[in-house]
Design a protein around this motif. Sequence first.
Motif, PDB file in Angstrom:
ATOM      1  N   ALA A  84      -5.377  56.318  44.331  1.00  6.89           N
ATOM      2  CA  ALA A  84      -5.086  55.813  42.987  1.00  6.89           C
ATOM      3  C   ALA A  84      -6.389  55.599  42.232  1.00  6.89           C
ATOM      4  CB  ALA A  84      -4.295  54.507  43.075  1.00  6.89           C
ATOM      5  N   ARG A  94      -1.432  54.553  30.887  1.00  3.29           N
ATOM      6  CA  ARG A  94      -2.585  54.567  31.778  1.00  3.29           C
ATOM      7  C   ARG A  94      -2.145  54.610  33.241  1.00  3.29           C
ATOM      8  NH1 ARG A  94      -6.423  49.852  29.079  1.00  3.29           N
ATOM      9  NH2 ARG A  94      -7.272  51.106  27.367  1.00  3.29           N
ATOM     10  N   THR A  95      -2.967  55.260  34.060  1.00  7.48           N
ATOM     11  CA  THR A  95      -2.713  55.337  35.494  1.00  7.48           C
ATOM     12  C   THR A  95      -2.949  53.980  36.139  1.00  7.48           C
ATOM     13  OG1 THR A  95      -3.484  57.626  35.469  1.00  7.48           O
ATOM     14  CG2 THR A  95      -3.378  56.535  37.613  1.00  7.48           C
TER      15      THR A  95
END
Length: 343
Positions: free
Chosen positions: A261, A297-298
């Motif tokens: 991630a 957004r990630t």
Amino acid sequence: MMLEFLSDIHDNLLDPGRFLTALSAIVLTGIVGLVTGPRGGSAQPLYWQVNDLLTGWIGGKLDRLHRKAVDLLFRGVLFVYFALQIAYMFGYLAQRITAEMPLYGFTEILILSLLLTSGTVWFALLKLYFAMRDGKTGQGAYYAIARSSRVNLAVSDDYGITRTGMGLAARSFDKGIVAPVIWYLIAGLPGAFIYSALTAVVWRFGRDGSCRGFGKVALALEKLMGFVPHVLAGILMALAGLLTPTGGMSRALLALLHGKAKAPYAEGGLPVTAMAYALNVSLGGAVQDIDGHKIKRTWVGPEGATAQLEKGHLRRALYLSLMAHVLFLSALVGAMIVAGRLG
């Protein structure tokens, strides 16, 4: 002027005097920013704000979402060319001023500091921290963070506000300290102004990569110029975990290499990734910018890490940011010594 600029790069590459100027400008930026706080409500470099005043209204008229992507791309090319021409003229003029009125080197230090930011970011985050500690997280507590990150925090909860503030600390270290200083060392003030102009345009129109053709031109050029400093900023942020209480340096370094991630470059990239993993938190998440655009957004950070961030996480992020700055200053001192011996 361009031939003179290229000749200057060759003649002054790794000049020990530039290292001393850069060191002084970073220290000046930190101290003055902590004393004065954000200028005009924004903690970003003063030149970003000046660039937005000069060109932002033009870009706002050109960047219309209803237009075709090809049309926006063409407009983006013209706009970036215009912004870079202004930046080069500013840089060339600044270089002439420093040559004619050096004031024992202080003129160049002062001008370079206009392209940097650190103390104002810390000021904004400290204001938020004290407000959270006292249970008074009103708009005044996060206004500078919202303006600086261009995120509408009025529609976010305290967790989202904290995540945005922590991300701002990581991103400003990269775009507001490491990258402009690296380009100053390579190409002097003109090089630093050119890079800063690109980052200012990306800050205004990039929308974390979710923009269409208009902002993508500046983002692509900024990524090209900023990639190496970006990697360095990420490594320094990860190493700062060793100097931060409960920080995880090894966890952050491993994440930079093969973390699952990770933040994309346009969303803060390696420095944001390093901060999330070093502090074992989750950063990112969907936001709305101050123009009303929704940005997905990630989510960034270790598996199972909390995204419900509070004042304690903000305090650790501040400390991590400070340690990253100390490491960068130390690296510049070491490079100055090496350059002096080589010279």
